[in-house]
Design a protein around this motif. Structure first.
Motif, PDB file in Angstrom:
ATOM      1  N   LEU A 207      40.574  44.488  42.292  1.00  0.00           N
ATOM      2  CA  LEU A 207      41.809  44.887  41.620  1.00  0.00           C
ATOM      3  C   LEU A 207      42.043  46.387  41.694  1.00  0.00           C
ATOM      4  O   LEU A 207      43.182  46.853  41.624  1.00  0.00           O
ATOM      5  N   ASN A 208      40.974  47.143  41.863  1.00  0.00           N
ATOM      6  CA  ASN A 208      41.074  48.592  41.965  1.00  0.00           C
ATOM      7  C   ASN A 208      41.011  48.994  43.435  1.00  0.00           C
ATOM      8  O   ASN A 208      39.956  48.889  44.075  1.00  0.00           O
ATOM      9  N   GLY A 209      42.148  49.467  43.974  1.00  0.00           N
ATOM     10  CA  GLY A 209      42.199  49.846  45.381  1.00  0.00           C
ATOM     11  C   GLY A 209      41.372  51.070  45.714  1.00  0.00           C
ATOM     12  O   GLY A 209      41.100  51.333  46.894  1.00  0.00           O
ATOM     13  N   LYS A 210      40.948  51.824  44.709  1.00  0.00           N
ATOM     14  CA  LYS A 210      40.166  53.036  44.932  1.00  0.00           C
ATOM     15  C   LYS A 210      38.703  52.870  44.494  1.00  0.00           C
ATOM     16  O   LYS A 210      37.984  53.858  44.349  1.00  0.00           O
ATOM     17  N   ASP A 243      36.634  46.959  53.982  1.00  0.00           N
ATOM     18  CA  ASP A 243      37.782  47.469  54.730  1.00  0.00           C
ATOM     19  C   ASP A 243      38.111  48.883  54.274  1.00  0.00           C
ATOM     20  O   ASP A 243      37.989  49.193  53.073  1.00  0.00           O
ATOM     21  N   PRO A 244      38.511  49.756  55.188  1.00  0.00           N
ATOM     22  CA  PRO A 244      38.874  51.118  54.790  1.00  0.00           C
ATOM     23  C   PRO A 244      40.002  51.099  53.761  1.00  0.00           C
ATOM     24  O   PRO A 244      40.910  50.274  53.820  1.00  0.00           O
ATOM     25  N   THR A 250      44.974  46.997  46.003  1.00  0.00           N
ATOM     26  CA  THR A 250      43.688  46.288  45.996  1.00  0.00           C
ATOM     27  C   THR A 250      42.834  46.797  47.156  1.00  0.00           C
ATOM     28  O   THR A 250      43.315  47.497  48.045  1.00  0.00           O
ATOM     29  N   ARG A 251      41.574  46.392  47.134  1.00  0.00           N
ATOM     30  CA  ARG A 251      40.668  46.742  48.228  1.00  0.00           C
ATOM     31  C   ARG A 251      39.933  45.485  48.680  1.00  0.00           C
ATOM     32  O   ARG A 251      39.450  44.708  47.846  1.00  0.00           O
ATOM     33  N   THR A 252      39.842  45.310  50.003  1.00  0.00           N
ATOM     34  CA  THR A 252      39.279  44.081  50.549  1.00  0.00           C
ATOM     35  C   THR A 252      37.813  44.253  50.924  1.00  0.00           C
ATOM     36  O   THR A 252      37.454  45.222  51.607  1.00  0.00           O
ATOM     37  N   LEU A 253      37.012  43.297  50.486  1.00  0.00           N
ATOM     38  CA  LEU A 253      35.592  43.255  50.821  1.00  0.00           C
ATOM     39  C   LEU A 253      35.280  41.927  51.491  1.00  0.00           C
ATOM     40  O   LEU A 253      36.003  40.940  51.317  1.00  0.00           O
TER      41      LEU A 253
END
Length: 318
Positions: A207-210, A243-244, A250-253
């Motif tokens: 949920l946290n893109g950073k 992912d960079p 969001t941020r993808t793992l």
């Protein structure tokens, strides 16, 4: 020869002569007057008899061999049966040991998370109504199993119950594309949602893109309201790729699950959740880092107290 009066008379005469010779031979013993005739007959007919014996013996040997081979076949069949029974016993023992090991690991996980579980065995793979990643277990409504219960094993999250019968239930595996579970990251508590991708790693959207994430970070289930369908604290997997960050929301793992979905056997259905969130207590111990070998060079001073220089045999510096 025709059956005439003369032929009958000749036959009677020959029989009488034969009996007479037999009588003389018996009374003569070793000095029998017909002994020379017997030896001559043996010399004349011996080779023929030997040839006949040579021709007949293989037949007799073959008959004997067939009879013996039948006996050997019976003995071999018995030995093969005993060997198969022994292998089956050994295989059964190996399987029993494997199941006991799986059960022991699962009970350890249940104890650490304070989950009340119902043990079950996987009896089928796949669902009759489609091509989903599912399993069928040998526990159902009669065992207290209900829809939307968490399923785990000694490694971590297996899936959730979707269909329940009297004595069996269907479990949707965590790697199914229709599967989604809330996750929490160990240590920094970053939240996200993990989705299945078949035989590929789970895809997690934080949920946290950073969020600060690195390879090797570990995730557990966040838990659901009233523990349905997921209880908190069940190990999910390890981050294998990040992912960079593109500045998105969001941020993808990509996460390698702890559970091997292609080799499931003993599982546990959580019939009652923990009284409190176990947090990271159920995660396995982190592997110890392998120390990097170091090389220490010790310089031995020369006799005059000065350090030796690197010179070759000609006195020239290398």
């Amino acid at each position: 020869m025709r059956d005439t009066k003369e032929s009958r008379l000749l036959l009677v005469l020959l029989i009488a002569i034969a009996f007479a010779l037999i009588t003389v031979d018996i009374r003569g013993g070793r000095n029998s007057p017909v002994d020379g005739a017997r030896q001559a007959a043996a010399a004349a007919f011996g080779p023929i008899e030997n040839g006949m014996s040579t021709a007949v013996d293989p037949v007799g040997n073959a008959v004997s061999a067939v009879r013996d081979s039948g006996d050997r076949h019976d003995r071999l069949a018995v030995m093969e049966k005993e060997n198969a029974a022994l292998k089956a016993k050994l295989g059964s023992d190996d399987r029993t040991r494997s199941r006991l090991s799986q059960l022991d690991k699962m009970l350890k996980v249940a104890g650490q998370g304070q989950y009340a579980i119902k043990g079950a065995q996987v009896i089928a793979i796949g669902a009759a109504q489609g091509f989903s990643w599912t399993i069928t277990i040998d526990a159902g409504a009669n065992d207290g199993i209900r829809r939307d219960m968490t399923v785990l094993n000694g490694d971590g999250l297996v899936g959730r119950v979707t269909t329940v019968g009297p004595d069996t239930a269907t479990v949707l595996l965590a790697n199914d594309p229709d599967f989604t579970v809330g996750t929490r990251m160990e240590g920094n508590d970053e939240l996200g949602f993990a989705s299945g991708q078949g035989d590929r790693p789970l895809r997690v959207e934080l949920l946290n893109g950073k969020a600060e994430v690195k390879k090797g970070d570990r995730l557990i289930t966040f838990g659901s309201q009233a523990d349905k369908p997921f209880v908190p604290g069940v190990p999910v997997g390890v981050v294998s790729r990040v992912d960079p960050s593109g500045g998105g929301l969001t941020r993808t793992l990509y996460v390698t699950p702890y559970v091997g979905f292609s080799k499931l056997d003993i599982v546990g259905v959580v019939v009652a959740g923990p009284k409190k969130d176990p947090r990271d207590e159920v995660l396995p111990a982190k592997p110890k880092p392998v120390p990097t070998p170091t090389v220490t060079v010790t310089v031995t001073p020369s006799a005059d107290g000065s350090a030796p220089d690197d010179t070759d045999t000609d006195g020239q510096q290398q």
